[in-house]
Write a protein that holds these residues in place. Structure first.
Motif, short mmCIF file in Angstrom:
data_model
loop_
_atom_site.label_atom_id
_atom_site.label_comp_id
_atom_site.label_asym_id
_atom_site.label_seq_id
_atom_site.Cartn_x
_atom_site.Cartn_y
_atom_site.Cartn_z
N LEU A 282 0.83 -1.21 0.00
CA LEU A 282 0.00 0.00 0.00
C LEU A 282 0.86 1.26 0.00
N ILE A 283 1.90 1.27 0.81
CA ILE A 283 2.78 2.45 0.85
C ILE A 283 3.60 2.55 -0.44
N GLY A 284 3.93 1.41 -1.03
CA GLY A 284 4.64 1.43 -2.30
C GLY A 284 3.80 2.01 -3.42
N VAL A 289 6.45 7.95 -1.19
CA VAL A 289 6.56 7.72 0.26
C VAL A 289 7.82 6.93 0.59
N GLY A 290 7.98 5.72 0.04
CA GLY A 290 9.25 5.04 0.18
C GLY A 290 9.30 3.93 1.19
N ALA A 291 10.40 3.15 1.12
CA ALA A 291 10.57 1.94 1.92
C ALA A 291 10.76 2.24 3.39
N ALA A 292 11.38 3.37 3.72
CA ALA A 292 11.62 3.68 5.13
C ALA A 292 10.30 3.83 5.88
N VAL A 331 8.53 -3.45 -3.27
CA VAL A 331 9.00 -3.54 -4.66
C VAL A 331 7.83 -3.77 -5.60
N GLY A 332 7.02 -4.78 -5.30
CA GLY A 332 5.84 -5.04 -6.12
C GLY A 332 4.85 -3.89 -6.07
N GLY A 333 4.65 -3.32 -4.87
CA GLY A 333 3.71 -2.21 -4.73
C GLY A 333 4.13 -0.99 -5.54
N SER A 334 5.42 -0.67 -5.52
CA SER A 334 5.88 0.53 -6.22
C SER A 334 5.83 0.37 -7.73
N LEU A 335 5.88 -0.89 -8.22
CA LEU A 335 5.81 -1.11 -9.66
C LEU A 335 4.38 -1.06 -10.19
N SER A 340 0.87 0.74 -14.50
CA SER A 340 -0.52 1.05 -14.82
C SER A 340 -0.76 2.50 -15.16
N LEU A 341 -0.02 3.42 -14.51
CA LEU A 341 -0.28 4.84 -14.69
C LEU A 341 0.92 5.63 -15.19
N GLY A 342 2.10 5.00 -15.16
CA GLY A 342 3.31 5.75 -15.52
C GLY A 342 3.71 6.73 -14.43
N ILE A 343 3.34 6.42 -13.17
CA ILE A 343 3.65 7.28 -12.03
C ILE A 343 4.53 6.48 -11.07
N PRO A 344 5.80 6.84 -10.88
CA PRO A 344 6.68 6.05 -10.00
C PRO A 344 6.34 6.27 -8.53
N GLY A 345 6.42 5.18 -7.76
CA GLY A 345 6.12 5.27 -6.34
C GLY A 345 7.34 5.54 -5.48
N SER A 346 8.54 5.54 -6.04
CA SER A 346 9.76 5.78 -5.28
C SER A 346 10.86 6.15 -6.26
N PRO A 347 11.99 6.70 -5.77
CA PRO A 347 13.10 6.98 -6.69
C PRO A 347 13.56 5.74 -7.46
N ALA A 348 13.61 4.59 -6.78
CA ALA A 348 14.01 3.36 -7.47
C ALA A 348 13.00 2.99 -8.56
N ALA A 349 11.70 3.15 -8.25
CA ALA A 349 10.68 2.87 -9.25
C ALA A 349 10.75 3.86 -10.41
#
Length: 687
Positions: A282-284, A289-292, A331-335, A340-349
């Protein structure tokens, strides 16, 4: 989005889903892809274990090497790096490799101190595997649902969602929220150089031909993530990692302990794993927001519902399992929003999304249906890379922990060199290497001044999408009679705007409460921060950014309306945030009480030498070419850093060590990049 029904039915029907899943698994199990998974997960674990590195740094280092290989193999490699790095951060014990691993260290390090380091790492391994599989399962569950839902997203919704992501990543940035939002604006501003994506009008090029193509995004990412970490590594070369004993680390002993850890987690901690995995997913999904945050939420939840909360912080096993399950599920959440939207959930994503662009594809609703094969390949890769990570963590636990013995004098030159090649490979321009090094040096100082590199990278990836969506939405709104009638027909957009308004109101209330509480306290909080300290630096930087924003705003006025609108909005946001920050500096001086100056404790001589090494490498590369300049850089950097780390070693012995390292490392780089990946090396003026 006008997507044919044949595409939609192809992605959403149950029979087709099963067929795509089967094809994805078979593709992942091809020999070359199996080898790719083992290599990439190993590299990811190594990068994640190095203090200060993380998934974003690992992805940006490997990304240039994926240009010349098949897209499916490339994305399997990037998935392995991502998952491996999230797990690898827990290896470095008292010096966590990633920000999320800081929470794992709360209980992992005390458990290691009690002589159970191997058990702590194996618990982390099993929990990370569980979180990775949970994230993959949620991707598999969510994609068909999102395939229908995202078709309702238009230009307005995508623009607002991207803006929410940047607002979140900026506002939760450590330190000053205003600088966090301004950082996101700076990332957007980096995408405004060169020809715009609507009319092809060249903006802010200063009549320099190479700027017409825009700023090099790959080189910029490498600079912002890698160079500050390497300079910090050089400055801390004298700090030695505390050794932790692992005891009997034979394969049979590892598997015996591995079975005990599996029995401890399943089924006793299954609820913690599921709850933590849900936090991670959910946070991903929430952009920025990020892993921390996911790890801390999972850790707090595990402690709250534990029958022995007093053991947390002293070596509780649940305190290791919860955050590790969360950060790998992320990892799965951020992808999910990336695909689906082209919106990254984190810098890594965001870097992962950049890889999709670089392979000629565009993430978003069309990607789900037109590249359904690749979508399910990525989902299968998340599952299989999690199994590879589980196997490697169980078998090579002591070897992976030995990564921490690599000295800064050996790590600094090789990482900088690989980054230089990565920056060069993306476009084949010497300018990109210069941009990488200069921007990286600037980023080192900008971080100390409170700017957030993660927010800048997210902004840089979202800039083009936001500009196109904004102009498209305004065009549609104009045809419908204005923004009001347009929004009246877009319920999703109205709901998101309402959430933004509530969030901004809550942030304003929090700031008001904090300032009132601070003014009522006695002692240190009554004192105002010194103008010679952080407060003065903050004011000076804010005024400089405002002046630069005003200058660029004036330049933008000469462009056509559709080419100047988005740049002016971005510059107004940056300037507005910094203007509010000026007010904060002048009238809320108590907020700066006790905050040290940004460069307090910085060894200026060592910092100057580190910067001189980087700039000298750049100068020599332009003059002598790659091989001669790299040999000189390896010699100089390894000798200087070895001097800082081991001053007791005689000079001749240190010189021999640097020479031997150079003789071995430079040919290895030639074999890997030239012979294996067929990368052309930068050429100098003289060579």
């Amino acid at each position: 989005f006008n997507i044919p029904d044949t595409f939609t039915s192809r992605f959403l029907t149950e029979d087709t889903m099963l067929e795509l899943i089967g094809q994805a698994l078979l593709s992942c199990l091809e020999p070359v892809n199996i080898l790719t998974m083992f290599i990439s997960v190993t590299i990811g674990i190594v990068i994640g274990a190095l203090p200060g590195f993380g998934a974003a740094t690992g992805l940006v280092l490997v990304l240039p090497l994926t240009y010349s290989i098949d897209p499916s193999t490339a994305f399997i490699a990037l998935t392995g790096i991502y998952l491996g790095a999230e797990y690898g951060g827990s290896i470095s014990s008292n010096t966590p490799g990633t920000t999320a691993a800081v929470i794992t260290a709360f209980d992992g390090y005390p458990l290691a101190q009690r002589g159970h380091a191997r058990e702590a790492l194996l618990l982390s391994n099993v929990a990370s595997f569980s979180g990775g599989c949970f994230g993959g399962f949620m991707m598999l569950l969510c994609m068909p649902i999102l395939g229908k839902f995202v078709l309702k997203f238009g230009a307005g919704e995508i623009f607002i969602l991207a803006a929410i992501g940047l607002l979140l990543v900026g506002s939760i940035a450590r330190g000053n929220m205003l600088k966090g939002i301004a950082s996101a604006g700076l990332g957007l501003f980096f995408t405004l150089f060169g020809a715009d994506s609507i009319n092809g009008v060249s903006r802010f090029d200063f009549d320099v031909p190479i700027l017409i193509g825009g700023l090099p995004l790959i080189g910029g990412m490498l600079g912002m993530f890698a160079v500050p970490q390497m300079i910090n590594l050089a400055l801390s070369a004298h700090i030695r990692q505390e050794k932790v004993e692992f005891g009997d680390c034979t394969i049979s002993a590892n598997f015996s302990m591995f079975r005990k850890c599996v029995a401890a987690i399943y089924p006793k901690m299954l609820g913690i794993v599921a709850r933590s995995g849900l936090f991670g997913v959910l946070i991903g999904i929430v952009p920025g927001v990020g892993a921390a945050v996911a790890s801390m939420a999972a850790y707090t939840s595990a402690r709250k519902y534990s029958s022995h909360p007093e053991e947390f912080g002293k070596g509780a096993k649940e305190g290791i399992v919860a955050p590790e399950a969360a950060n790998n599920a992320l990892v799965g959440g951020s992808l999910i929003p990336v695909l689906s939207l082209g919106i990254p959930g984190s810098p890594a994503a965001a870097i992962y999304m950049g890889a999709i662009f670089l392979h000629g594809m565009t993430p978003g609703p069309n990607f789900l249906v037109k590249e359904a094969d690749l979508v399910y390949l990525l989902i299968a890769a998340v599952f299989l890379c999690s199994f590879v990570q589980l196997f490697l963590g169980a078998v090579t636990i002591s070897s992976l922990a030995s990564i921490l013995k690599v000295s800064a004098s050996r790590l600094f030159p090789v990482v900088i060199t690989i980054c230089c090649l990565g920056a060069f490979v993306s476009r084949g321009q010497d300018f990109d290497i210069a941009f990488f090094l200069v921007l990286g040096i600037c980023a080192f100082f900008a971080i100390r001044l409170g700017f957030n590199m993660g927010a800048i990278v997210l902004g840089a990836f979202l800039g083009s999408t936001m500009e196109v969506s904004l102009l498209e939405g305004l065009t549609i709104a104009g045809a419908m009679g204005g923004i009001g009638p347009y929004l009246a027909t877009r319920k999703i957009a109205m709901g998101m705007l309402l959430l933004v308004a509530l969030y901004l109101a809550w942030q304003a209330w929090q700031f008001y409460r904090a300032s009132r509480a601070c003014s009522k306290k006695t002692g240190e909080c009554k004192e105002k921060g010194s103008w010679r300290g952080y407060r003065g630096w903050d004011l000076a930087v804010s005024l400089a950014v405002i002046a630069a924003a005003a200058w660029f705003y004036g330049m933008a006025r000469d462009y056509p309306e559709t080419s100047r609108l988005f740049p002016q909005i971005v510059l107004l946001v940056i300037g507005g945030c910094m203007a509010i920050n000026v007010v904060r500096c002048i009238f809320f001086g108590t907020l700066y009480a006790g905050i040290p100056a940004p460069f307090a404790g910085l060894n200026l001589k060592k910092a100057a030498v580190s910067v001189a090494l980087l700039l000298g490498y750049l100068f020599c590369m332009n003059l002598l070419g790659f091989y001669a300049s790299t040999a000189l850089f390896f010699m100089a950097a390894s000798f200087v850093l070895d001097l800082w780390q081991n001053p007791e070693i005689p000079v001749l012995r240190r010189l021999r060590g640097s020479l031997l390292y150079t003789v071995c490392a430079v040919p290895c780089l030639w074999l890997i990049f030239v012979k294996l990946f067929r990368v052309s090396m930068p050429e100098g003026i003289l060579m």
